[in-house]
Design a protein around this motif. Structure first.
Motif, PDB file in Angstrom:
ATOM      1  N   MET A 199      12.137  33.956  25.865  1.00 48.45           N
ATOM      2  CA  MET A 199      11.238  35.082  25.659  1.00 48.45           C
ATOM      3  C   MET A 199      10.990  35.253  24.165  1.00 48.45           C
ATOM      4  N   ILE A 200       9.780  35.557  23.819  1.00 48.45           N
ATOM      5  CA  ILE A 200       9.408  35.752  22.421  1.00 48.45           C
ATOM      6  C   ILE A 200       9.809  37.163  22.007  1.00 48.45           C
ATOM      7  N   LYS A 201      10.665  37.242  21.033  1.00 45.00           N
ATOM      8  CA  LYS A 201      11.102  38.539  20.509  1.00 45.00           C
ATOM      9  C   LYS A 201      10.910  38.597  18.998  1.00 45.00           C
ATOM     10  N   ASN A 202      11.428  37.594  18.294  1.00 45.26           N
ATOM     11  CA  ASN A 202      11.382  37.588  16.835  1.00 45.26           C
ATOM     12  C   ASN A 202      10.220  36.736  16.342  1.00 45.26           C
ATOM     13  N   ILE A 203       9.289  37.382  15.672  1.00 47.07           N
ATOM     14  CA  ILE A 203       8.108  36.701  15.147  1.00 47.07           C
ATOM     15  C   ILE A 203       8.060  36.914  13.644  1.00 47.07           C
ATOM     16  N   PHE A 204       7.983  35.814  12.908  1.00 48.10           N
ATOM     17  CA  PHE A 204       7.846  35.867  11.451  1.00 48.10           C
ATOM     18  C   PHE A 204       6.416  35.516  11.090  1.00 48.10           C
ATOM     19  N   LEU A 205       5.805  36.348  10.284  1.00 52.69           N
ATOM     20  CA  LEU A 205       4.469  36.080   9.744  1.00 52.69           C
ATOM     21  C   LEU A 205       4.635  35.796   8.258  1.00 52.69           C
ATOM     22  N   ILE A 206       4.304  34.581   7.861  1.00 57.39           N
ATOM     23  CA  ILE A 206       4.409  34.184   6.451  1.00 57.39           C
ATOM     24  C   ILE A 206       2.987  34.031   5.927  1.00 57.39           C
ATOM     25  N   ASP A 207       2.559  35.010   5.128  1.00 51.95           N
ATOM     26  CA  ASP A 207       1.182  35.059   4.661  1.00 51.95           C
ATOM     27  C   ASP A 207       1.127  35.908   3.402  1.00 51.95           C
ATOM     28  N   ALA A 208       0.475  35.424   2.377  1.00 50.86           N
ATOM     29  CA  ALA A 208       0.387  36.136   1.105  1.00 50.86           C
ATOM     30  C   ALA A 208      -0.558  37.335   1.155  1.00 50.86           C
ATOM     31  N   ASP A 209      -1.399  37.404   2.164  1.00 51.67           N
ATOM     32  CA  ASP A 209      -2.400  38.472   2.274  1.00 51.67           C
ATOM     33  C   ASP A 209      -1.778  39.700   2.948  1.00 51.67           C
ATOM     34  N   LYS A 210      -1.389  40.697   2.153  1.00 50.97           N
ATOM     35  CA  LYS A 210      -0.735  41.898   2.684  1.00 50.97           C
ATOM     36  C   LYS A 210      -1.639  42.676   3.633  1.00 50.97           C
ATOM     37  N   PHE A 211      -2.914  42.784   3.279  1.00 50.72           N
ATOM     38  CA  PHE A 211      -3.844  43.535   4.126  1.00 50.72           C
ATOM     39  C   PHE A 211      -3.938  42.909   5.514  1.00 50.72           C
ATOM     40  N   PHE A 212      -4.149  41.596   5.552  1.00 49.42           N
ATOM     41  CA  PHE A 212      -4.205  40.896   6.833  1.00 49.42           C
ATOM     42  C   PHE A 212      -2.904  41.086   7.606  1.00 49.42           C
ATOM     43  N   THR A 257      18.312  35.682  11.074  1.00 48.96           N
ATOM     44  CA  THR A 257      17.556  35.857  12.319  1.00 48.96           C
ATOM     45  C   THR A 257      16.734  34.610  12.581  1.00 48.96           C
ATOM     46  N   ASN A 258      17.041  33.921  13.648  1.00 49.52           N
ATOM     47  CA  ASN A 258      16.282  32.728  14.004  1.00 49.52           C
ATOM     48  C   ASN A 258      14.986  33.166  14.685  1.00 49.52           C
ATOM     49  N   PRO A 259      13.827  32.925  14.065  1.00 49.07           N
ATOM     50  CA  PRO A 259      12.578  33.368  14.693  1.00 49.07           C
ATOM     51  C   PRO A 259      12.222  32.521  15.912  1.00 49.07           C
ATOM     52  N   ASP A 260      11.681  33.177  16.913  1.00 46.86           N
ATOM     53  CA  ASP A 260      11.179  32.459  18.083  1.00 46.86           C
ATOM     54  C   ASP A 260       9.832  31.812  17.761  1.00 46.86           C
ATOM     55  N   LEU A 261       9.051  32.521  16.961  1.00 42.64           N
ATOM     56  CA  LEU A 261       7.704  32.073  16.614  1.00 42.64           C
ATOM     57  C   LEU A 261       7.459  32.347  15.136  1.00 42.64           C
ATOM     58  N   VAL A 262       6.930  31.346  14.425  1.00 43.19           N
ATOM     59  CA  VAL A 262       6.566  31.497  13.016  1.00 43.19           C
ATOM     60  C   VAL A 262       5.061  31.299  12.904  1.00 43.19           C
ATOM     61  N   LEU A 263       4.394  32.307  12.389  1.00 43.82           N
ATOM     62  CA  LEU A 263       2.969  32.221  12.086  1.00 43.82           C
ATOM     63  C   LEU A 263       2.878  32.035  10.579  1.00 43.82           C
ATOM     64  N   ILE A 264       2.300  30.930  10.145  1.00 44.66           N
ATOM     65  CA  ILE A 264       2.315  30.615   8.712  1.00 44.66           C
ATOM     66  C   ILE A 264       0.935  30.239   8.208  1.00 44.66           C
ATOM     67  N   LYS A 282      10.980  23.136  10.932  1.00 36.66           N
ATOM     68  CA  LYS A 282      11.293  22.326  12.126  1.00 36.66           C
ATOM     69  C   LYS A 282      12.691  21.720  12.037  1.00 36.66           C
ATOM     70  N   ARG A 283      13.066  21.238  10.866  1.00 30.57           N
ATOM     71  CA  ARG A 283      14.370  20.609  10.679  1.00 30.57           C
ATOM     72  C   ARG A 283      15.510  21.629  10.800  1.00 30.57           C
ATOM     73  N   ASN A 284      15.348  22.794  10.167  1.00 33.96           N
ATOM     74  CA  ASN A 284      16.420  23.786  10.126  1.00 33.96           C
ATOM     75  C   ASN A 284      16.450  24.716  11.334  1.00 33.96           C
ATOM     76  N   TYR A 285      15.319  24.885  11.998  1.00 29.46           N
ATOM     77  CA  TYR A 285      15.220  25.799  13.138  1.00 29.46           C
ATOM     78  C   TYR A 285      14.424  25.124  14.251  1.00 29.46           C
ATOM     79  N   PRO A 286      14.999  24.111  14.881  1.00 34.45           N
ATOM     80  CA  PRO A 286      14.234  23.307  15.852  1.00 34.45           C
ATOM     81  C   PRO A 286      13.752  24.085  17.074  1.00 34.45           C
ATOM     82  N   ASP A 287      14.358  25.221  17.370  1.00 35.54           N
ATOM     83  CA  ASP A 287      13.913  26.012  18.513  1.00 35.54           C
ATOM     84  C   ASP A 287      12.776  26.968  18.161  1.00 35.54           C
ATOM     85  N   SER A 288      12.489  27.112  16.886  1.00 37.55           N
ATOM     86  CA  SER A 288      11.386  27.974  16.452  1.00 37.55           C
ATOM     87  C   SER A 288      10.082  27.193  16.549  1.00 37.55           C
ATOM     88  N   GLU A 289       9.082  27.831  17.088  1.00 40.65           N
ATOM     89  CA  GLU A 289       7.772  27.203  17.191  1.00 40.65           C
ATOM     90  C   GLU A 289       6.880  27.735  16.081  1.00 40.65           C
TER      91      GLU A 289
END
Length: 133
Positions: free
Chosen positions: A1-14, A46-53, A70-77
């Motif tokens: 189940m998707i619970k932890n989502i990381f958003l990596i983006d320099a645009d604060k407004f977005f 916290t191991n993210p389930d989903l990374v939006l980058i 991918k190498r350090n967190y193979p279960d994160s998509e």
């Protein structure tokens, strides 16, 4: 189940707008980082389930971060979200391990929400099986 989502983006407004809208859709732990360097410290806790980058980041680019995640967190998509529409960047992102590449546009939230719903409906199956051709 998707619970932890990381958003990596320099645009604060977005990021703020996107997180606010996605949190209205479900009970997700969404965390925003402006760079991969900021995110990797939190990934130790916290191991993210989903990374939006995003591709364009200060420091390590999104493309360069993909294989490290991918190498350090193979279960994160990983999904790349970008305002770029350069076919070379898209192909490189897939070659490095993203499951999807979405442009930042009005349909982005719908695309991400659809991915999460599909993942929930395929409990026990990995993302790779879900998107295998």
């Amino acid at each position: 189940m998707i619970k932890n989502i990381f958003l990596i983006d320099a645009d604060k407004f977005f990021a703020n707008s996107f997180i606010k809208k996605l949190k209205q859709k479900g009970d997700y732990n969404l965390v925003h980082f402006q760079s991969y360097e900021d995110a990797k410290t939190e990934m130790l806790k916290t191991n993210p389930d989903l990374v939006l980058i995003e591709q364009k980041l200060r420091g390590t680019s999104g493309l360069d971060a993909i294989p490290m995640i991918k190498r350090n967190y193979p279960d994160s998509e990983i999904v790349m979200v970008s305002d770029q529409n350069d076919i070379n960047v898209v192909e490189e992102a897939y070659d490095r391990g993203v499951i999807k590449y979405f442009r930042k546009d009005i349909l982005l939230l719908d695309h991400i929400e659809g991915l999460i719903k599909e993942r929930i409906s395929t409990t026990g199956q990995g993302w790779r099986r879900l998107f295998a051709t």
